[in-house]
Design a protein around this motif. Structure first.
Motif, PDB file in Angstrom:
ATOM      1  N   THR A 162       0.841  -1.199   0.000  1.00 20.36           N
ATOM      2  CA  THR A 162       0.000   0.000   0.000  1.00 20.36           C
ATOM      3  C   THR A 162       0.865   1.233   0.000  1.00 20.36           C
ATOM      4  O   THR A 162       1.988   1.232   0.480  1.00 20.36           O
ATOM      5  CB  THR A 162      -0.920   0.053   1.234  1.00 20.36           C
ATOM      6  N   CYS A 163       0.293   2.284  -0.528  1.00 24.24           N
ATOM      7  CA  CYS A 163       0.992   3.558  -0.605  1.00 24.24           C
ATOM      8  C   CYS A 163       1.085   4.168   0.790  1.00 24.24           C
ATOM      9  O   CYS A 163       0.110   4.172   1.531  1.00 24.24           O
ATOM     10  CB  CYS A 163       0.236   4.482  -1.540  1.00 24.24           C
ATOM     11  N   PRO A 164       2.246   4.664   1.172  1.00 28.94           N
ATOM     12  CA  PRO A 164       2.443   5.180   2.527  1.00 28.94           C
ATOM     13  C   PRO A 164       2.145   6.660   2.661  1.00 28.94           C
ATOM     14  O   PRO A 164       2.591   7.280   3.623  1.00 28.94           O
ATOM     15  CB  PRO A 164       3.928   4.938   2.755  1.00 28.94           C
ATOM     16  N   TYR A 165       1.453   7.253   1.710  1.00 31.21           N
ATOM     17  CA  TYR A 165       1.372   8.702   1.752  1.00 31.21           C
ATOM     18  C   TYR A 165       0.096   9.269   2.351  1.00 31.21           C
ATOM     19  O   TYR A 165       0.126  10.251   3.057  1.00 31.21           O
ATOM     20  CB  TYR A 165       1.567   9.287   0.352  1.00 31.21           C
ATOM     21  N   CYS A 166      -1.052   8.749   2.004  1.00 32.86           N
ATOM     22  CA  CYS A 166      -2.223   9.418   2.559  1.00 32.86           C
ATOM     23  C   CYS A 166      -3.269   8.401   2.996  1.00 32.86           C
ATOM     24  O   CYS A 166      -3.130   7.202   2.771  1.00 32.86           O
ATOM     25  CB  CYS A 166      -2.814  10.431   1.586  1.00 32.86           C
ATOM     26  N   GLY A 167      -4.313   8.901   3.601  1.00 31.38           N
ATOM     27  CA  GLY A 167      -5.319   8.038   4.185  1.00 31.38           C
ATOM     28  C   GLY A 167      -6.182   7.297   3.182  1.00 31.38           C
ATOM     29  O   GLY A 167      -6.981   6.445   3.567  1.00 31.38           O
ATOM     30  N   VAL A 168      -6.036   7.609   1.894  1.00 30.22           N
ATOM     31  CA  VAL A 168      -6.796   6.850   0.913  1.00 30.22           C
ATOM     32  C   VAL A 168      -6.329   5.389   0.952  1.00 30.22           C
ATOM     33  O   VAL A 168      -7.126   4.468   0.847  1.00 30.22           O
ATOM     34  CB  VAL A 168      -6.646   7.431  -0.505  1.00 30.22           C
ATOM     35  N   GLY A 169      -5.014   5.207   1.116  1.00 30.31           N
ATOM     36  CA  GLY A 169      -4.480   3.857   1.270  1.00 30.31           C
ATOM     37  C   GLY A 169      -4.550   3.033   0.007  1.00 30.31           C
ATOM     38  O   GLY A 169      -5.055   1.904  -0.002  1.00 30.31           O
ATOM     39  N   CYS A 170      -4.029   3.573  -1.072  1.00 32.91           N
ATOM     40  CA  CYS A 170      -4.110   2.875  -2.348  1.00 32.91           C
ATOM     41  C   CYS A 170      -3.240   1.624  -2.356  1.00 32.91           C
ATOM     42  O   CYS A 170      -2.164   1.602  -1.770  1.00 32.91           O
ATOM     43  CB  CYS A 170      -3.644   3.790  -3.463  1.00 32.91           C
ATOM     44  N   GLY A 171      -3.692   0.620  -3.069  1.00 30.66           N
ATOM     45  CA  GLY A 171      -2.893  -0.572  -3.294  1.00 30.66           C
ATOM     46  C   GLY A 171      -1.889  -0.302  -4.398  1.00 30.66           C
ATOM     47  O   GLY A 171      -2.203   0.331  -5.402  1.00 30.66           O
ATOM     48  N   LEU A 214      -3.460   5.703  -9.225  1.00 27.28           N
ATOM     49  CA  LEU A 214      -2.488   6.238  -8.270  1.00 27.28           C
ATOM     50  C   LEU A 214      -2.394   7.730  -8.541  1.00 27.28           C
ATOM     51  O   LEU A 214      -2.613   8.176  -9.665  1.00 27.28           O
ATOM     52  CB  LEU A 214      -1.093   5.634  -8.463  1.00 27.28           C
ATOM     53  N   CYS A 215      -2.055   8.491  -7.528  1.00 26.59           N
ATOM     54  CA  CYS A 215      -1.836   9.915  -7.777  1.00 26.59           C
ATOM     55  C   CYS A 215      -0.356  10.145  -8.043  1.00 26.59           C
ATOM     56  O   CYS A 215       0.429   9.209  -8.023  1.00 26.59           O
ATOM     57  CB  CYS A 215      -2.307  10.737  -6.587  1.00 26.59           C
ATOM     58  N   VAL A 216       0.029  11.397  -8.281  1.00 27.37           N
ATOM     59  CA  VAL A 216       1.440  11.687  -8.582  1.00 27.37           C
ATOM     60  C   VAL A 216       2.387  11.195  -7.503  1.00 27.37           C
ATOM     61  O   VAL A 216       3.430  10.621  -7.795  1.00 27.37           O
ATOM     62  CB  VAL A 216       1.743  13.207  -8.654  1.00 27.37           C
TER      63      VAL A 216
END
Ligand SMILES: Cc1cc2nc3c(=O)[nH]c(=O)nc-3n(C[C@H](O)[C@H](O)[C@H](O)COP(=O)(O)OP(=O)(O)OC[C@H]3O[C@@H](n4cnc5c(N)ncnc54)[C@H](O)[C@@H]3O)c2cc1C
Ligand code: SF4
Lengths: 447, 918
Positions: free
Chosen positions: B18-27, B53-55
């Motif tokens: 998972t992405c460690p950046y925001c609370g969306v928690g994308c896979g 995914l975002c930037v």
């Protein structure tokens, strides 16, 4: 058609012959019988190329500008190895050393210049010479074979080229220069330092801020020099390259007005309206030139005027207005470009000089501009001299550079200039374009 | 990894994390070959992002370099063995506790920790040390939301799923610049809107953010007046008979009092609300009408609402409106708080906040008993500990004498950064677990522990929609780097708690955590707890490894997880009913005044994550917005005479901030906005937190960081420039600097009161060994210089009296640390690569005519030196190049001649000829 006039040219050098070429180009030769009188024994050659010739980078045949056949083909009478010694303006005659006379209707003086002499007693001493003619080059080549120590007086273009040539030929070469750095009329201290370093690498020894106090000879040939710092140096070939003096003897003796050079007006006429002068021997608007660019312009104007004077009034003919030109040094592998103001003298406070400078000491690459009132007044490039000409043109055009001031020294100038808005004059034409533009689409649709 | 290098097996690999950046928690799908990591991809099968995914997320692989990583432990800045450092920590905590009691120590942790790390830390502090002093930086972003949920539902339960955003007919975004802060959730919203154009969005924000771009209605409310808006809305709903009386009667309590109160406060709801919030009446009316008429309404809210001295009340004012209309517990509706951090939810689940005990249990006697028995605890904490802001006050006052900071940078993220600095300097034992060697907090650390980061860690996180996902390791642990759970367990063991902390893997910890969630939790019965993942307690190690993203509760009644809570309208209050909370709307605690006439709002920008330790490593991300800035509303800027990009200083009661002016129409007059990401490592004075007043919500303890009175001061900068270098020594001496990473070095944008050239930094750098090139325009005060070693560009120093006189940075920056060609060396200090096509070898030296131009002219028909001279001037001065011109004429085919030949010999095709000629 009236009878052909007699046109006599004194001096078979670059200026005289270029004027004749211009005359021919404007079909003026049909009005004249042309005679060219030369002191040297050779057809017209490219004097500039004497330096590469000395350095064995070219051969004489390659620097001949007008072979003997050319004179023949153009029907020009060529008289060589016989200098003119007098002009008889009353009889309209020129008299040569040999005693031969030539009558003229129109006379052109194109006698060039000679090396300025040193303020020293050197008469009768062998091995002291200038660097001006093909014969000088031959003599230097001989000396380089027979002697070891060459000293050149004068760190200008000519002196450096002579020194480079002689050093290349294996002579122990020393260059004496009066100023604090070489080429002081063309370079600043930084770039001169790079140049000196480069030339030292090629075996030239430099003695700056130094002059000769005395020339010591042995068996009639120069042997040693006593310098003003009390040192003595060996010297068996002394080249004087500390400036040139316009060759004006004929004018002096025949009563034409002269100053440093023979005075001419914008039509290149001397004080005798049938006698013209051009090239390094003349003085125009106070200026005596030592480079070929002004010679070309003068020759073009004179040739054209001589061709058109029968059909148009003299005052309607184009006049010469003076030339600003750039300098190069012709030593292979060294590039420098210098034009306009070099030493900054600030006499006027409102218009003080501003300096843009780019310097790459490791690569000995250097660029400097002098700017006054947003106009370039001096260009100096050492090392990578590409764009020297573009900068020179901006200087010539007196163009306001404030919009691209910070793009001037980094290459890519042409591209930067293309992005500049059109100048004021073209703006005006652009304006008229706007007033027409109402019609333009209609025309297009009609078509 | 060494195994993978075997020559037979292909060494390519692939994993999902998972992405460690925001609370969306994308896979995120990561793949690679050996050590090499390929560009990451959004995981198609992950329900949070479904492939998007975002930037920030898509640049993850760019942030993985090991340079700057902390790989060894240190005590007082000296490298020591990890074991020695751990002993030091254990002894230090032990002694402090023995001497001053359990409440003299604290942990300050982060929403970046994985659930397993969090669980172990919480267990050690609350069950074994016996203090409640563990708090987290999540306090700063969502504790108000938590408190509000608890007041309303009796539990910290986010009712919705992201899917509800797509299913709603009306989405109201309050204090949320989701387009930047929760990009993928926002993408899902805007995509849904494109599919269903009848779907409407309303954005409520004092700042016109990127999120407003697609909004159908934008309410530019005065800062901090959200509760007035929703109270007004509630009064409106009551007045125009839009209440769901049936729902209110059967499933809520405290409704009458609440409704009476708002109707009393807002006798004319539209007009009164307009007055309180500073929004046009017709806009208010339209919003009220939209809300009243759309049953399927989701209200999304985040920091803008939470970060306030009355944040909890604001959240409840929103929830009240949903309860009043019965809009909860069904698809496409609900009050939905988006959390900022990747695992803020995980932290809440384990109870990693000072006022929680564990597993969604508070400090009630029953809960203390349950947890104490479960942990077999010798020494249970019996009361809440100190919340972040108070905790650091206690550190400063000496009440807390040992603190362990994990995966966060309190000096940047907490209000009043200067107070934090003082506190940390004063504290006898500061332990910091960190990934990056240059993190600012390390300056204050007595003991530094090298912690594993994203890509090296293994465990679970929970996103904003209660979805538990695995974060998986795909890089080896180098040096002494260890996961946080391991470091904590080791210290716990060394403190004597050997049995309770003998974990061998995150799976083991997770099972214990899952077991606790179900321990004495009577699902469906009064007094049960919402957080129940007891079914996952049975996961084997393999099962844990393979765990698919799943939304809690996961228990025997919901074995496949629970997309939506409260479907049965049963809440976790003692009565089972949801509670209305009667709110007195309040203006922010500090109003602007003569001395501090502006209101500063703070927030995130799209591409930066928190305090930049990770994102600043990706050049691509820094390019978006590279210096700290202050947004100023146009008429304010005019009045103050500010220009775009001018450097200004914000002066607050507590501190100052230096940034560049960005003039905008998207703010209200009198408001300013500054991003929160910069810190002392990245700029001179860019910590907005120094301006934020440490005033907190009385219930949640969340600071009011969205609202700080400040004044704008001009700076006296007279010299501007930038420094680029391969290293990254910070130019502290300069009055302003901001650091921007480059591919192979660092760029510092700088400014100074006096000439930069005369500063020590400048002079020292000017002495760097190497070959220098210099450009000066003394009259305009411009100086530019670059230093090479061989052809490699090492240092660039640029200065000018005006910002606008500086050359472009991009190209120069890309050359730092690179070998530079002769051509580029000349162009370098202009900032742009020279455009002119290479002219080839110079043939005519007098007029600088190159071979290429001559050949072109010859092909265009110039067949004699004279003709060339006419066209290009070459050979017309000294004439020395004429032989060369002749040679070129002889060897270059001329187009005109070509065509002639073509005519004579019809079998030749001129075109083909041309091609060969070239
Ligand atoms: C070595 C050297 C290198 C140079 N390099 C450059 C350079 O790189 N760039 C540049 O722009 N310029 C250069 N110059 C200068 C350039 O050559 C002159 O500006 C140009 O030759 C001037 O032309 P002119 O016809 O006026 O004089 P000259 O070419 O000197 O012609 C004058 C001719 O008149 C003859 N003469 C003189 N008196 C009489 C008389 N009484 N009767 C008959 N004939 C007479 C002379 O013998 C000579 O042949 C260089 C000069 C020299 C010597
Ligand atoms: S939206 Fe959030 S979780 Fe998803 S990729 Fe972007 S930063 Fe990562």
């Amino acid at each position: 058609m009236q009878m052909k006039q007699k046109l006599v040219v004194v001096g078979n050098g670059m200026a005289g012959i270029k004027a004749i070429e211009a005359l021919i180009a404007h079909q003026g030769d049909r009005y004249y019988d042309i005679t060219v009188i030369g002191e040297e024994a050779h057809p017209n050659y490219n004097r500039i190329m004497l330096s590469p010739l000395l350095a064995d980078e070219t051969a004489f045949n390659d620097i001949v500008l007008n072979p003997l056949s050319w004179y023949r083909d153009q029907g020009i009478h060529l008289h060589l190895s016989d200098p003119v010694i007098t002009i008889d303006r009353k009889q309209k005659n020129v008299i040569c050393f040999s005693g031969i006379h030539f009558e003229y209707d129109q006379l052109i003086l194109a006698t060039g210049s000679k090396p300025a002499s040193l303020p020293l007693q050197t008469d009768g001493i062998d091995g002291v010479m200038g660097f001006r003619t093909l014969d000088d080059v031959h003599q230097m080549q001989h000396s380089a074979r027979d002697f070891r120590h060459a000293v050149i007086v004068g760190g200008g273009l000519l002196g450096l080229e002579a020194a480079a040539g002689l050093a290349k030929k294996g002579m122990h070469t020393t260059l004496l220069h009066r100023s604090g750095w070489i080429l002081n009329r063309q370079l600043d201290e930084v770039s001169a330092g790079y140049l000196q370093q480069e030339l030292e690498g090629r075996g030239i020894h430099f003695r700056l801020k130094t002059q000769i106090r005395d020339v010591i000879s042995l068996d009639g040939r120069v042997h040693q020099l006593e310098l003003d710092d009390d040192s003595l140096i060996h010297c068996d070939l002394l080249i004087t390259a500390a400036g040139i003096t316009p060759e004006i003897n004929l004018a002096k003796t025949s009563g034409l007005a002269y100053d440093r050079g023979i005075l001419v007006n914008d039509q290149m006429q001397t004080t005798d309206s049938d006698i013209y002068a051009l090239g390094e021997c003349c003085q125009h608007r106070g200026e005596c030139y030592g480079l070929v660019a002004p010679v070309w312009e003068q020759a073009e104007i004179l040739g054209q005027n001589l061709a058109l004077r029968f059909t148009q009034p003299m005052q309607s003919l184009i006049g010469y207005e003076g030339t600003r030109s750039a300098t190069r040094l012709k030593i292979s592998g060294i590039d420098l470009f210098s034009a306009g103001e070099v030493a900054i003298k600030d006499e006027n406070e409102n218009n003080s000089a501003e300096v843009l400078c780019w310097n790459d000491p490791a690569k000995q690459n250097y660029r400097r501009l002098i700017i006054r009132d947003n106009r370039i007044t001096g260009v100096l490039l050492y090392g990578d001299i590409r764009e020297g000409n573009t900068l020179f043109e901006l200087m010539q055009q007196n163009r306001d550079i404030s919009n691209f001031r910070q793009n001037l020294l980094f290459g890519g100038l042409e591209a930067a200039l293309k992005q500049q808005p059109i100048t004021a004059e073209s703006d005006v034409s652009g304006m008229s374009g706007v007033s027409n533009s109402d019609n333009a689409p209609i025309q297009e649709t009609a078509a | 990894m060494t195994e993978l290098k075997s020559d037979t097996a292909s060494d390519s690999w692939q994993t999902c994390t998972t992405c460690p950046y925001c609370g969306v928690g994308c896979g995120v799908e990561v793949s690679g070959e050996g050590d090499k990591v390929n560009p990451v991809k959004g995981s198609i099968s992950h329900p949070a992002n479904l492939g998007r995914l975002c930037v920030k997320g898509s640049a993850l692989h760019e942030t993985l370099g090991m340079e700057g990583r902390l790989m060894t432990a240190k005590i007082d800045n000296a490298v020591v063995t990890l074991d020695k450092a751990l002993n030091h920590v254990a002894d230090g905590f032990r002694q402090t506790i023995d001497q001053y009691g359990p409440d003299s120590v604290a942990f300050y942790v982060s929403g970046q920790l994985l659930t397993e790390d969090y669980y172990v830390a919480n267990k050690l502090m609350k069950g074994f040390i016996g203090s409640g002093n563990i708090d987290t930086n999540s306090r700063l972003c969502m504790s108000s939301a938590v408190a509000a949920y608890k007041r309303a539902f009796g539990s910290d339960s986010v009712p919705c799923s992201y899917e509800d955003i797509e299913l709603a007919d009306l989405v109201v975004l309050v204090g949320s610049n989701a387009a930047w802060t929760h990009p993928v959730a926002y993408q899902r919203l805007s995509q849904a809107k494109r599919h269903r154009p009848e779907m409407l969005t309303v954005v409520i924000d004092p700042r016109q953010t990127a999120t407003c771009d697609e909004a159908d209605l934008y309410l530019d409310i005065d800062p901090g007046t959200d509760a007035f808006l929703f109270n007004g809305l509630l009064a409106y709903l009551a007045n125009c008979h839009c209440l769901d009386h049936d729902f209110i009667k059967r499933h809520t309590e405290n409704s009458q009092e609440t409704l009476d109160r708002v109707c009393q406060d807002f006798p004319n709801p539209v007009q009164d609300t307009a007055r309180w919030t500073g929004v046009d009446e017709d806009k208010i009316a339209r919003f009220f009408d939209l809300f009243a008429s759309h049953r399927h309404t989701v209200t999304l809210y985040s920091q803008g609402v939470n970060q306030s001295t009355s944040g909890v009340d604001k959240c409840n004012s929103i929830i009240n409106c949903h309860l009043a209309t019965g809009r909860i517990g069904a698809p496409g509706m609900g009050p939905f708080s988006l959390t900022g951090q990747p695992n803020a939810m995980g932290g809440r689940e384990v109870g990693g906040l000072a006022n929680q005990l564990a597993a969604h249990m508070d400090f009630t006697p029953e809960a203390i008993d349950i947890v104490g028995r479960f942990w077999n605890s010798p020494n249970m904490a019996t009361q809440p500990g100190m919340k972040a802001v108070d905790l650091f006050k206690a550190v400063e006052s000496g009440q807390i004498k040992a603190i362990w900071i994990m995966a966060t940078n309190p000096a940047v993220s907490l209000p009043d950064a200067e107070q934090i600095e003082r506190a940390l300097k004063a504290c006898p034992l500061v332990v910091v677990s960190e990934c990056f060697a240059d993190a600012e907090t390390l300056d204050y650390a007595n003991v530094v522990l090298p912690a594993a980061g994203w890509s090296e860690k293994d465990g679970t996180v929970t996103n904003s929609e209660r979805r538990i996902s695995r974060q998986r390791q795909f890089k080896p642990l180098l040096g002494d780097i260890k996961p946080d759970w391991w470091l904590i367990s080791q210290v716990a063991q060394k403190m004597g708690y050997t049995d309770a902390f003998s974990y061998a893997s995150p799976a083991e910890i997770f099972r214990e955590h899952a077991t606790l969630s179900g321990f004495e939790n009577l699902t469906g019965q009064p007094g049960s707890r919402d957080f129940d993942i007891s079914l996952l307690a049975r996961l084997t190690d393999d099962g844990y490894d393979a765990l698919k993203p799943i939304q809690w509760p996961v228990n025997s009644s919901n074995p496949l997880g629970t997309p939506r809570l409260f479907v049965d309208q049963q809440f976790f209050t003692p009565s089972g009913r949801a509670r209305f909370v009667s709110i007195t709307a309040q203006k922010p605690a500090l109003a602007p005044d003569q001395e501090y006439p502006f209101i500063l709002n703070t927030g995130r920008v799209r591409d930066q994550w928190h305090t930049m330790t990770r994102t600043a490593r990706s050049k691509r991300l820094m390019a978006h917005i590279s210096e700290p800035y202050v947004e100023v509303e146009t008429s304010d800027a005019d009045r103050l005479g500010l220009e775009q990009d001018q450097l200004i200083r914000l002066q607050g009661r507590q501190g100052e901030f230096l940034g560049r002016v960005k003039i905008t129409d998207q703010l209200k007059q009198g408001s300013l906005f500054a991003p929160i990401h910069w810190n002392n490592r990245y700029t001179k004075a860019g910590k907005v937190d120094t301006l934020v007043n440490p005033l907190t919500d009385p219930i949640s303890g969340q600071p009011e960081s969205k609202h700080a009175p400040v004044r704008v001061e001009l700076t006296d900068m007279n010299s501007f420039g930038f420094i680029m270098q391969c290293g990254a020594e910070l130019p502290h001496e300069l009055d302003y600097w901001s650091r921007i990473p480059l591919e192979n070095g660092t760029c510092f944008e700088v400014a100074h009161g006096t000439a930069l050239e005369s500063t020590q930094v400048w002079q020292d750098l000017s002495k760097s060994t190497g070959e220098w090139i210099r450009y000066t325009d003394a009259a305009q005060g411009i100086s530019r210089a670059a230093c090479f070693i061989g052809d490699i560009l090492k240092v660039v120093l640029i200065s000018a009296p005006q910002q606008s006189d500086l050359p472009d940075r991009d190209w120069i920056g890309s050359l730092i640390g690179q070998s530079v060609s002769e051509e580029d060396r000349l162009a370098l200090l202009s900032g742009s690569q020279s455009q002119g096509a290479s002219q080839g070898k110079t043939v005519c030296a007098c007029f600088q005519v190159g071979e290429n131009a001559i050949r072109e002219a010859i092909m265009g028909g110039c067949s004699t030196p004279e003709a060339l001279g006419k066209a290009l001037k070459c050979g017309t001065n000294c004439g020395s190049c004429i032989p060369e011109l002749k040679a070129l004429i002889a060897e270059t085919p001329c187009e005109v001649q070509q065509k002639d030949t073509g005519k004579h010999n019809s079998s030749l095709q001129p075109k083909a000829e041309m091609e060969t000629a070239e």
